[in-house]
Design an enzyme around this catalytic site. Structure first.
Site, PDB file in Angstrom:
ATOM      1  N   SER A  94       0.858  -1.190   0.000  1.00 16.05           N
ATOM      2  CA  SER A  94       0.000   0.000   0.000  1.00 16.05           C
ATOM      3  C   SER A  94       0.894   1.240   0.000  1.00 16.05           C
ATOM      4  O   SER A  94       2.097   1.147   0.288  1.00 16.05           O
ATOM      5  CB  SER A  94      -0.859  -0.011   1.276  1.00 16.05           C
ATOM      6  OG  SER A  94      -1.475   1.239   1.485  1.00 16.05           O
ATOM      7  N   TYR A 131      -3.588  -0.560  10.081  1.00 13.17           N
ATOM      8  CA  TYR A 131      -3.397  -0.812   8.648  1.00 13.17           C
ATOM      9  C   TYR A 131      -2.002  -0.343   8.205  1.00 13.17           C
ATOM     10  O   TYR A 131      -1.284  -1.059   7.507  1.00 13.17           O
ATOM     11  CB  TYR A 131      -4.488  -0.084   7.869  1.00 13.17           C
ATOM     12  CG  TYR A 131      -4.491  -0.348   6.382  1.00 13.17           C
ATOM     13  CD1 TYR A 131      -5.110  -1.476   5.853  1.00 13.17           C
ATOM     14  CD2 TYR A 131      -3.891   0.541   5.484  1.00 13.17           C
ATOM     15  CE1 TYR A 131      -5.131  -1.713   4.483  1.00 13.17           C
ATOM     16  CE2 TYR A 131      -3.893   0.306   4.120  1.00 13.17           C
ATOM     17  CZ  TYR A 131      -4.519  -0.813   3.619  1.00 13.17           C
ATOM     18  OH  TYR A 131      -4.531  -1.052   2.260  1.00 13.17           O
TER      19      TYR A 131
END
Ligand code: NAP
Length: 254
Positions: free
Chosen positions: A146, A159
């Site tokens: 990510s 996250y």
């Protein structure tokens, strides 16, 4: 395109296992690998019917395996069943992931564990199980990282921690397995139109701020990952190890 170049990217005869391929980025990656010639196994907790139909329409074999990837125990059967049913395992795409938004003060242990177990712990143990099969034949492991493998993000501490760890683990496994014939790399998608970003895209304050920062001037579409995924799954990337490749419309260059 000449035959040598076509062969570099051809996945005919290969078998790929993709997690979380019922929707979003995983679905687009599974279909792209099938378009390049691979047979596809998917592992997840939701019906992958649309993906199955698309893969079969391309003339490839398709296998659906049920798995809750927030539970990292006994993932080895996913790799074993893929080999038992489709004959081999050449490519693993660790795509399944969850995001939970909360201020750091409000993150409880259940939230933390769900995100870290799904995004990181299962990714490691499934990679370990797949690599045991790949030792014989060589293989390609592609982790979906990510932008938050590079940045901290806003209100997504678990996250960001998980995706930064995915980048670190990509480097660590590449170091260990490069000489064993296994390429371990990652793709870091930018802001893509999927369920993962539904809340963000409907946030009237954040959505225009994000769009304004993307040099390409648009959010990513899942099919924007097709080329990077096929590259990292194919012979074309045989000398590429431990890379975290942003596909982000230029976000990180800004
Ligand atoms: P998505 O549409 O929410 O897809 C996530 C996938 O992971 C779904 O198939 C989901 O299954 C699966 N999954 C989640 N928890 C699971 C569990 N416990 N067991 C089995 N499967 C589980 O989002 P996406 O955008 O395609 O996300 C795919 C990957 O890309 C994720 O790792 C995400 O972090 C990463 N990513 C996305 C973006 C973006 O902008 N969209 C950006 C950077 C990275 P269900 O459908 O059953 O929930």
């Amino acid at each position: 395109m000449n035959d040598m170049m076509r062969e570099l990217f051809d996945l005919s005869g290969r078998v790929a296992l993709v997690t979380g391929a019922n929707t979003g980025l995983g679905q687009a990656i599974a279909i792209a690998l099938a378009e390049a010639g691979a047979d596809i196994a998917v592992a997840g907790r939701s019906d992958p019917g649309d993906t199955a139909a698309a893969v079969r329409a391309l003339g490839r074999r398709f296998l659906a395996l049920e798995a809750d990837l927030s539970q990292s125990s006994s993932l080895s059967h996913l790799a074993d069943q893929t080999v038992a049913t489709l004959g081999r395992l050449d490519i693993l795409v660790n795509n399944a992931g969850v995001i939970r938004r909360a201020d750091a003060f409000d993150v409880d242990e259940a939230n933390w564990d769900e995100v870290l177990d799904t995004n990181l712990k299962s990714l490691f143990f499934l990679s370990q199980a797949a690599a045991r099969h790949m030792l014989a034949t060589g293989g390609k492991i592609i982790n979906i990282a990510s932008l938050l493998s590079f940045q901290g993000g806003i209100r997504v501490p678990a996250y960001a921690a998980s995706k930064s760890a995915v980048a670190g683990l990509t480097h660590a496994l590449a170091n260990e397995w490069a000489q064993r014939g296994i390429n371990v790399n990652a793709i870091a998608p930018g802001y893509f139109e999927t369920n993962n970003t539904a809340a963000l895209r409907s946030d009237e304050a954040r959505a225009p701020q994000i769009l304004a920062r993307i040099p390409a001037g648009r959010w990513g579409r899942p099919t924007d990952l097709a080329g990077a995924a096929v590259f990292l799954a194919s012979r074309a990337s045989d000398y590429v190890h431990g890379v975290v490749l942003p596909v982000d419309g230029g976000w990180l260059a800004r």
